[in-house]
Design a protein around this motif. Structure first.
Motif, short mmCIF file in Angstrom:
data_model
loop_
_atom_site.label_atom_id
_atom_site.label_comp_id
_atom_site.label_asym_id
_atom_site.label_seq_id
_atom_site.Cartn_x
_atom_site.Cartn_y
_atom_site.Cartn_z
N ARG A 1 27.99 61.74 34.18
CA ARG A 1 29.18 61.65 33.33
C ARG A 1 30.32 62.47 33.94
O ARG A 1 30.13 63.61 34.37
CB ARG A 1 28.83 62.18 31.94
CG ARG A 1 29.90 61.95 30.90
CD ARG A 1 29.39 62.35 29.54
NE ARG A 1 30.41 62.16 28.52
CZ ARG A 1 30.22 62.42 27.24
NH1 ARG A 1 29.05 62.87 26.83
NH2 ARG A 1 31.18 62.23 26.37
N GLY A 2 31.49 61.87 34.02
CA GLY A 2 32.64 62.56 34.58
C GLY A 2 32.72 62.50 36.09
O GLY A 2 33.62 63.09 36.69
N GLU A 3 31.77 61.78 36.73
CA GLU A 3 31.71 61.75 38.19
C GLU A 3 31.96 60.36 38.77
O GLU A 3 31.66 60.11 39.93
CB GLU A 3 30.35 62.25 38.68
CG GLU A 3 30.08 63.69 38.30
CD GLU A 3 28.69 64.17 38.74
OE1 GLU A 3 28.54 65.38 38.92
OE2 GLU A 3 27.79 63.31 38.89
N SER A 4 32.49 59.46 37.95
CA SER A 4 32.76 58.11 38.44
C SER A 4 34.16 57.67 38.00
O SER A 4 34.76 58.27 37.11
CB SER A 4 31.73 57.11 37.90
OG SER A 4 32.00 56.82 36.54
N LYS B 1 38.30 56.83 34.79
CA LYS B 1 39.72 56.54 35.04
C LYS B 1 40.10 55.12 34.62
O LYS B 1 41.21 54.67 34.89
CB LYS B 1 40.03 56.73 36.53
CG LYS B 1 39.76 58.13 37.04
CD LYS B 1 40.02 58.20 38.55
CE LYS B 1 39.75 59.58 39.10
NZ LYS B 1 39.93 59.65 40.57
N GLY B 2 39.16 54.42 34.02
CA GLY B 2 39.46 53.08 33.54
C GLY B 2 38.89 51.95 34.37
O GLY B 2 39.14 50.78 34.08
N GLU B 3 38.14 52.28 35.43
CA GLU B 3 37.52 51.22 36.23
C GLU B 3 36.47 50.49 35.40
O GLU B 3 35.71 51.11 34.66
CB GLU B 3 36.88 51.82 37.48
CG GLU B 3 36.24 50.78 38.39
CD GLU B 3 35.73 51.38 39.69
OE1 GLU B 3 36.40 51.20 40.72
OE2 GLU B 3 34.68 52.04 39.66
N ASP C 1 33.69 46.24 38.40
CA ASP C 1 34.30 46.74 39.63
C ASP C 1 33.45 47.83 40.28
O ASP C 1 33.34 47.90 41.51
CB ASP C 1 35.71 47.28 39.36
CG ASP C 1 36.72 46.18 39.10
OD1 ASP C 1 36.43 45.03 39.49
OD2 ASP C 1 37.77 46.46 38.50
N THR C 2 32.83 48.67 39.46
CA THR C 2 31.93 49.70 39.99
C THR C 2 30.76 49.05 40.72
O THR C 2 30.38 49.47 41.82
CB THR C 2 31.41 50.59 38.85
OG1 THR C 2 32.50 51.25 38.22
CG2 THR C 2 30.44 51.64 39.38
N ILE C 3 30.19 48.02 40.12
CA ILE C 3 29.06 47.29 40.74
C ILE C 3 29.48 46.69 42.08
O ILE C 3 28.77 46.78 43.08
CB ILE C 3 28.53 46.22 39.78
CG1 ILE C 3 27.85 46.88 38.58
CG2 ILE C 3 27.57 45.27 40.50
CD1 ILE C 3 27.51 45.92 37.45
#
Length: 295
Positions: free
Chosen positions: A69-72, A76-78, A82-84
């Motif tokens: 948590r807080g490390e991705s 920031k709204g991604e 999109d992360t995948i």
């Protein structure tokens, strides 16, 4: 095409039997080696699930990379999609994810080239925990045909219940629930529930296996119970109730002492809590191997 495990409902009985066979092999000391990188993406806190997945990866020869948590860039709204895509472009073979939101509808995720393994999404699914509970019960009871399995507590918010009830039903068990009316879904028909109890004392007389669940206060949108003290007296596993259990009890953890279960009975003879934890490592090894061995 890589395999995904987002919901237990996507597994055939043959898949489940294979996963059980693999978990038994790994538990017996057999080792298989895989290659590649696995991202552990945990936006909710976890001890058992996170560390057992990480150890499972390493025992299989997989390299792990952790984001909490807080490390991705989700912060920031991604979008998760999109992360995948980003992790896929970085060459990761698998993404083990625990997120506070629900992955549903999830059909669109199945076309991704990175294996997605759900380690718990909101109030939706926790497939590996469901498999852990199922395999632990099979080891203890043998056949589950007509076994009476009772879930107690916060049924409304429980992804463990939503995963496990389906699996137990698939193997012929009878599923019941017990909890405050405010914490029981209005429609239980999708989960194959055969019995609904208001009284935990009546319910444990019925059950062969009791699964106590954690009150998920982080998901509460209103006041569902008068107090934790009254909830424990009404629905918790007290020392007196422990003595009256016909069979065994489980808890997926973490146990909230004197809310779910009395501290003095958590690890007594009728408890399968540590057996579930031990099983967790080998089930997660089996899932990773099943998902990645042909990829």
């Amino acid at each position: 095409m890589p395999k995904h495990l987002i919901s237990v409902r996507d597994l055939s009985k043959e898949d489940i039997d294979l996963l059980r066979h693999l978990s038994k092999r790994f538990r017996g000391g057999e080792r298989e080696t895989l290659e590649g990188d696995v991202a552990l993406f945990f936006l909710e806190s976890s001890t058992r699930t996170r560390l057992s997945f990480e150890k499972a990866c390493r025992l299989l020869g997989l390299r792990t990379y952790y984001a909490g948590r807080g490390e991705s860039s989700i912060e920031k709204g991604e979008s998760l999609r999109d992360t995948i895509k980003t992790l896929q472009a970085l060459g990761f073979r698998a993404l083990v994810l625990r997120v506070p939101f629900v992955l549903f509808p999830y059909e669109g995720y199945k076309g991704e080239e990175i294996s997605l393994i759900n380690a718990g999404d909101g109030t939706h699914q926790h497939p590996t925990q469901g498999l852990i509970d199922l395999f632990t019960a099979i080891e203890v009871f043998g056949s589950l045909e007509n076994l009476k399995v009772l879930y107690i507590g916060d049924i409304l918010h429980s992804r463990v219940f939503r995963s496990g009830a389906y699996l137990f039903g698939l193997y012929g068990a009878k599923v019941g629930v017990c909890g405050p009316k405010t914490l029981i879904p209005s429609d239980l028909s999708p989960f194959g529930v055969e019995q609904v109890f208001d009284s935990v004392d009546e319910a444990i007389e019925w059950a062969d296996l009791c699964i106590w669940l954690r009150l998920q206060e982080e998901r509460f949108t209103e006041s569902y119970i008068p107090s934790k003290e009254s909830y424990f007296l009404q629905f918790g596993l007290t020392k007196e109730r422990y003595k009256r259990l016909k069979g065994y009890f489980m808890h997926p953890g973490p146990v909230n002492l004197y809310v779910d279960v009395d501290a003095e009975v958590v690890y007594l003879d009728k408890s399968l809590v540590l057996k579930q934890v031990e099983m967790g490592l080998y089930v997660r090894m089996a899932v990773l191997y099943w998902a990645l061995k042909d990829g």
